[in-house]
Structure formats: C-alpha cells, structure tokens
Design a protein around this motif. Structure first.
Motif, PDB file in Angstrom:
ATOM      1  N   ASP A   1       0.794  -1.228   0.000  1.00 34.25           N
ATOM      2  CA  ASP A   1       0.000   0.000   0.000  1.00 34.25           C
ATOM      3  C   ASP A   1       0.829   1.281   0.000  1.00 34.25           C
ATOM      4  OD1 ASP A   1      -2.590   1.314   0.135  1.00 34.25           O
ATOM      5  OD2 ASP A   1      -2.110   1.814   2.209  1.00 34.25           O
ATOM      6  N   ASP A   2       2.142   1.182   0.245  1.00 31.23           N
ATOM      7  CA  ASP A   2       2.962   2.378   0.393  1.00 31.23           C
ATOM      8  C   ASP A   2       3.914   2.574  -0.786  1.00 31.23           C
ATOM      9  OD1 ASP A   2       1.856   3.184   2.808  1.00 31.23           O
ATOM     10  OD2 ASP A   2       3.247   1.983   3.993  1.00 31.23           O
ATOM     11  N   PHE A   3       4.342   3.832  -0.954  1.00 30.44           N
ATOM     12  CA  PHE A   3       5.310   4.235  -1.976  1.00 30.44           C
ATOM     13  C   PHE A   3       6.251   5.214  -1.291  1.00 30.44           C
ATOM     14  CE2 PHE A   3       6.884   6.986  -5.350  1.00 30.44           C
ATOM     15  CZ  PHE A   3       7.101   6.123  -6.428  1.00 30.44           C
ATOM     16  N   ILE A   4       7.528   4.847  -1.158  1.00 32.52           N
ATOM     17  CA  ILE A   4       8.481   5.626  -0.374  1.00 32.52           C
ATOM     18  C   ILE A   4       9.381   6.451  -1.294  1.00 32.52           C
ATOM     19  CG2 ILE A   4      10.347   5.520   1.318  1.00 32.52           C
ATOM     20  CD1 ILE A   4       9.258   2.834   2.258  1.00 32.52           C
ATOM     21  N   VAL A   5       9.550   7.722  -0.932  1.00 34.06           N
ATOM     22  CA  VAL A   5      10.526   8.586  -1.604  1.00 34.06           C
ATOM     23  C   VAL A   5      11.454   9.149  -0.529  1.00 34.06           C
ATOM     24  CG1 VAL A   5      10.914  10.626  -3.032  1.00 34.06           C
ATOM     25  CG2 VAL A   5       8.918   9.174  -3.445  1.00 34.06           C
ATOM     26  N   ILE A   6      12.752   8.928  -0.691  1.00 35.95           N
ATOM     27  CA  ILE A   6      13.745   9.339   0.296  1.00 35.95           C
ATOM     28  C   ILE A   6      14.666  10.379  -0.331  1.00 35.95           C
ATOM     29  CG2 ILE A   6      15.637   8.575   1.777  1.00 35.95           C
ATOM     30  CD1 ILE A   6      14.339   5.813   1.835  1.00 35.95           C
ATOM     31  N   ASP A   7      14.613  11.592   0.192  1.00 38.11           N
ATOM     32  CA  ASP A   7      15.417  12.701  -0.339  1.00 38.11           C
ATOM     33  C   ASP A   7      16.059  13.435   0.832  1.00 38.11           C
ATOM     34  OD1 ASP A   7      16.516  14.628  -1.987  1.00 38.11           O
ATOM     35  OD2 ASP A   7      14.675  15.826  -2.071  1.00 38.11           O
ATOM     36  N   PRO A   8      17.101  12.838   1.440  1.00 39.87           N
ATOM     37  CA  PRO A   8      17.702  13.408   2.644  1.00 39.87           C
ATOM     38  C   PRO A   8      18.737  14.476   2.309  1.00 39.87           C
ATOM     39  CG  PRO A   8      18.859  11.419   2.055  1.00 39.87           C
ATOM     40  CD  PRO A   8      17.772  11.599   1.013  1.00 39.87           C
TER      41      PRO A   8
ATOM     42  N   TRP B   1      17.517   0.941   6.404  1.00 38.50           N
ATOM     43  CA  TRP B   1      16.042   0.961   6.465  1.00 38.50           C
ATOM     44  C   TRP B   1      15.451   0.908   5.069  1.00 38.50           C
ATOM     45  CZ3 TRP B   1      12.355   4.696   4.922  1.00 38.50           C
ATOM     46  CH2 TRP B   1      11.057   4.496   5.418  1.00 38.50           C
ATOM     47  N   ALA B   2      15.992   1.696   4.159  1.00 37.81           N
ATOM     48  CA  ALA B   2      15.478   1.727   2.784  1.00 37.81           C
ATOM     49  C   ALA B   2      15.655   0.374   2.109  1.00 37.81           C
ATOM     50  CB  ALA B   2      16.203   2.815   1.987  1.00 37.81           C
ATOM     51  N   THR B   3      16.813  -0.228   2.280  1.00 37.11           N
ATOM     52  CA  THR B   3      17.073  -1.524   1.647  1.00 37.11           C
ATOM     53  C   THR B   3      16.150  -2.594   2.213  1.00 37.11           C
ATOM     54  OG1 THR B   3      19.384  -0.908   1.279  1.00 37.11           O
ATOM     55  CG2 THR B   3      18.840  -3.256   1.159  1.00 37.11           C
ATOM     56  N   HIS B   4      15.898  -2.537   3.519  1.00 34.99           N
ATOM     57  CA  HIS B   4      14.968  -3.489   4.132  1.00 34.99           C
ATOM     58  C   HIS B   4      13.565  -3.329   3.546  1.00 34.99           C
ATOM     59  CE1 HIS B   4      12.783  -5.835   7.124  1.00 34.99           C
ATOM     60  NE2 HIS B   4      12.031  -4.763   7.363  1.00 34.99           N
ATOM     61  N   GLN B   5      13.114  -2.090   3.416  1.00 32.95           N
ATOM     62  CA  GLN B   5      11.782  -1.869   2.853  1.00 32.95           C
ATOM     63  C   GLN B   5      11.719  -2.354   1.402  1.00 32.95           C
ATOM     64  OE1 GLN B   5       9.520  -1.163   4.916  1.00 32.95           O
ATOM     65  NE2 GLN B   5      10.869  -0.494   6.578  1.00 32.95           N
ATOM     66  N   ALA B   6      12.792  -2.141   0.646  1.00 29.52           N
ATOM     67  CA  ALA B   6      12.837  -2.625  -0.734  1.00 29.52           C
ATOM     68  C   ALA B   6      12.804  -4.155  -0.778  1.00 29.52           C
ATOM     69  CB  ALA B   6      14.090  -2.095  -1.423  1.00 29.52           C
ATOM     70  N   ASP B   7      13.542  -4.796   0.119  1.00 29.07           N
ATOM     71  CA  ASP B   7      13.545  -6.263   0.167  1.00 29.07           C
ATOM     72  C   ASP B   7      12.173  -6.819   0.512  1.00 29.07           C
ATOM     73  OD1 ASP B   7      16.226  -6.267  -0.444  1.00 29.07           O
ATOM     74  OD2 ASP B   7      16.902  -6.567   1.631  1.00 29.07           O
ATOM     75  N   GLU B   8      11.383  -6.050   1.268  1.00 33.71           N
ATOM     76  CA  GLU B   8      10.036  -6.468   1.614  1.00 33.71           C
ATOM     77  C   GLU B   8       9.058  -6.279   0.451  1.00 33.71           C
ATOM     78  OE1 GLU B   8       8.796  -7.726   4.738  1.00 33.71           O
ATOM     79  OE2 GLU B   8      10.948  -8.118   4.861  1.00 33.71           O
ATOM     80  N   GLY B   9       9.504  -5.596  -0.603  1.00 33.64           N
ATOM     81  CA  GLY B   9       8.670  -5.409  -1.779  1.00 33.64           C
ATOM     82  C   GLY B   9       8.044  -4.033  -1.909  1.00 33.64           C
ATOM     83  N   THR B  10       8.428  -3.078  -1.046  1.00 35.94           N
ATOM     84  CA  THR B  10       7.847  -1.739  -1.103  1.00 35.94           C
ATOM     85  C   THR B  10       8.448  -0.945  -2.258  1.00 35.94           C
ATOM     86  OG1 THR B  10       7.672  -1.780   1.313  1.00 35.94           O
ATOM     87  CG2 THR B  10       7.362   0.350   0.212  1.00 35.94           C
ATOM     88  N   PRO B  11       7.635  -0.317  -3.101  1.00 35.51           N
ATOM     89  CA  PRO B  11       8.163   0.577  -4.139  1.00 35.51           C
ATOM     90  C   PRO B  11       8.907   1.733  -3.485  1.00 35.51           C
ATOM     91  CG  PRO B  11       5.875   0.026  -4.587  1.00 35.51           C
ATOM     92  CD  PRO B  11       6.164  -0.463  -3.200  1.00 35.51           C
ATOM     93  N   LEU B  12      10.075   2.055  -4.031  1.00 34.89           N
ATOM     94  CA  LEU B  12      10.938   3.007  -3.343  1.00 34.89           C
ATOM     95  C   LEU B  12      11.846   3.729  -4.328  1.00 34.89           C
ATOM     96  CD1 LEU B  12      12.759   2.320  -0.027  1.00 34.89           C
ATOM     97  CD2 LEU B  12      14.158   2.895  -2.006  1.00 34.89           C
ATOM     98  N   VAL B  13      12.019   5.035  -4.099  1.00 27.69           N
ATOM     99  CA  VAL B  13      12.947   5.863  -4.862  1.00 27.69           C
ATOM    100  C   VAL B  13      13.823   6.616  -3.871  1.00 27.69           C
ATOM    101  CG1 VAL B  13      13.222   7.755  -6.514  1.00 27.69           C
ATOM    102  CG2 VAL B  13      11.316   6.149  -6.780  1.00 27.69           C
TER     103      VAL B  13
END
Length: 357
Positions: free
Chosen positions: A242-249, A272-284
């Motif tokens: 259900d989520d879509f993550i965008v990380i711009d630190p 954290w980002a890599t873990h969320q990606a491994d779980e299948g979360t769409p991520l940029v």
C-alpha cells in the motif's frame, strides 16, 4: 522594476492537480514554498509520476524528508501521505496550510511602491541578532525591533515556550523563509534567524497570501515533525502492498545548514530503505554519489547529472552527480532518464570517471 509575486499555486484546483499527477509529462504542481534541494524540476517529477503510476497509483506516499512538499503534491495530491521532517517550524507551517489556518499579511512591511526593501527585511521582518551591529544601510543590532521574527522568538524563549506552537511565530518564520537565501531559513545556534535576503533589489508580494487553496491537495496527508532515526523507524509502519516511499535526505558529503547528517545516520537510512525494498515496497532514493555503496542492494542505482544551483552566479555553477536508487517501481536507469538525459548522463559519467583515474 521589481516583479509582483502572488502566493504560490493560486488557482490550481484538486481536480487539476490530480490530472497533472497522472500525466508524467504534464506541468508540475507548484509547492507552497521553495525549499533547498526541492524536486520540482521535470527531470524529477516526470519519472516520479511514472514510477508511482507503475505501481498502480493510489498508494500512500511516505517521505521521511518532506521539505517543500514538491514530491507529494506532484505525485499524489489529495491522496494519503505520511510526511515527516526534522524542522518543527516547517511542519507547523504545512499543517496550518492543510487546515486553512495560514494567511500572510505583507502590508506592514511594504513601502509606498508596494516593495519590501532590504532595510525592512533586516530590521522589521527578520530582526537584529545578538551579534548584529548597526550598518550604514540597515541596523541589525540587538535587541531586535518589536514584532520582528527574532523579537517574537526572543519572547517565546524567555517564557520557555515552543515557537512551532505560536501562530504568529510560524507566520513570520514563513515570511523569512520566502525571502531568505535559497529558501533556507537558517537559524543560529541560539535559535534566532540570521540569514541574508535572497534578492537585495527588493520583494513585491501581493498584500495578502492566502494558502487555503492548498488545503484540498493536502487534506489526507499526515505531516509530522520527526527526524529520521530510531524513533522514526520504531513508529513508522510500512505496508509493501500500500505504500510508496521517496527518500530525499540531506546529501551525504554535502551537508548544509539545514539537516546536516553524518555517516552513521546515512548508513541507518540506507539499511532501512534496503529493508523496505527487500520487503517489496516501491521506493525511490536520492543522494550524492558518495552514498553509492550504501544502496547497492536496490534494483538499480546510478548517477545522474544534475545542475549545481548553489552558486549565486550562473557562470560559477557546475554540473554535479546525483545518486538515484530504484526498487519495485518497474523502472531502470534508461526508463528514469529518457533518451536525451541518458546520453547527457553518460557523457557526465565519462567526465566524472576521468577525475578518479
């Protein structure tokens, strides 16, 4: 002649914003405020919209570093969002916009021509600083003039209150943010505003800025003042379906006055980002090339070309590399960049690589 400036995004409805968000090549939705490092250019908005649509759209957008809200408003206006930032004044301003509680009255600061000049900015809007002094063209000595941002802040600190809970402080801070150099509302270690004016020729705003037109676009966003770290990781529940993550630190190795971060925090963020990606979360992910090794577990990680806008003079600006990391969005480097930018980036990569031979 100083150009007149209305409030940002005036006249844009939710339906129009949604229509733009569903078309990667449509014009961008202007954010309510400029913010250093913002992602409002088409080189970001076009592929971000495409990535979001590739995942089916309708997902909750999650941003640990929301900044000026360029990404959320252009990818998912009016939809669900979990948006965070370390700056409590920024979050307070965004929530006031969302709740139709923010209107800026510029009239006390305008001269007969409707211009807010440099002297007025330093003396009446920003206010003097503890180490300030009287100059020939303006006076920034202490104490600051009444009702300036620093005078308001000084009263708040004296009574041991929090500035983000004071509506007058938030409004004056947002005025300061609009006029400060590069949209960076820098504060000194004592918590007082001390940045110079972005345009010394003056600023000519419409007398009143009413941000209520942003409310429908932001109505389903949860906006929190929370820096990324252990507490954020503990309290943020991510649903890969259900989520879509965008990380711009703040970029690694390019720490600025806003949000400076060290290697340990960058490493924790990448884990954290890599873990969320491994779980299948769409991520940029965006960062500097210095963080390349931290994100090698994503589907695709590459260095794109980006203009460096940090120099005041155009002739002093040079292109820089920018890390882009993708996971579970149905895109690779060639899809993200497009043919023209891909060629430009390849040429940049050759030049970048030659530096380290």
């Amino acid at each position: 002649m100083v150009r007149r400036s209305p409030v940002r995004g005036l006249g844009l409805t939710l339906d129009e914003a949604l229509s733009r968000s569903r078309n990667p090549t449509a014009a961008s939705v202007p954010p309510p405020l400029k913010w250093t490092g913002g992602k409002g250019h088409e080189r970001y908005i076009r592929p971000l919209r495409q990535a979001y649509q590739n995942t089916g759209g309708g997902r909750r957008i999650v941003e640990p570093f929301v900044g000026g809200m360029n990404v959320a408003l252009n990818v998912a206006p009016g939809q669900r969002g979990l948006l965070s930032d370390a700056d409590p004044m920024l979050v307070a301003a965004l929530n006031a916009m969302k709740n139709k509680e923010l209107e800026l009255d510029w009239s006390p600061f305008l001269n007969d021509e409707g211009v807010l000049d440099k002297r007025t900015y330093y003396e009446k809007l920003r206010g003097g600083t503890p180490r300030g002094r009287k100059r020939d063209d303006f006076d920034v000595s202490w104490p600051p003039q009444p009702n300036s941002l620093n005078a308001i802040l000084d009263g708040i600190y004296s009574s041991q209150r929090r500035p983000e809970l004071d509506p007058d402080a938030v409004k004056r801070w947002l005025m300061y943010q609009n006029l400060a150099w590069r949209g960076l509302p820098r504060m000194n270690p004592q918590g007082y505003a001390n940045y110079s004016m972005n345009d010394s020729s003056g600023f000519r705003p419409e007398t009143t800025w009413d941000y209520s037109h942003f409310s429908p676009l932001m109505s389903n966003y949860d906006i929190m003042a929370m820096p990324f770290g252990e507490e954020y990781i503990k309290n943020t529940r991510i649903n890969p379906e259900d989520d879509f993550i965008v990380i711009d630190p703040p970029y690694m190795g390019e720490e600025s006055e806003y949000g400076a971060s060290g290697f340990d925090l960058q490493r924790e963020l990448a884990r954290w980002a890599t873990h969320q990606a491994d779980e299948g979360t769409p991520l940029v992910v965006f960062n500097s090339p210095n963080a390349m090794d931290l994100y090698d577990g994503l589907d695709d990680v590459f260095v794109a070309n980006r203009p460096d806008l940090s120099a005041a003079s155009a002739q002093n600006r040079k292109d820089k590399g920018e890390l882009v990391g993708l996971a579970n969005v149905g895109m690779r480097e060639k899809d993200w960049l497009g043919k023209a930018e891909l060629m430009q980036t390849k040429l940049f990569d050759m030049a970048w690589g030659s530096v380290f031979k």
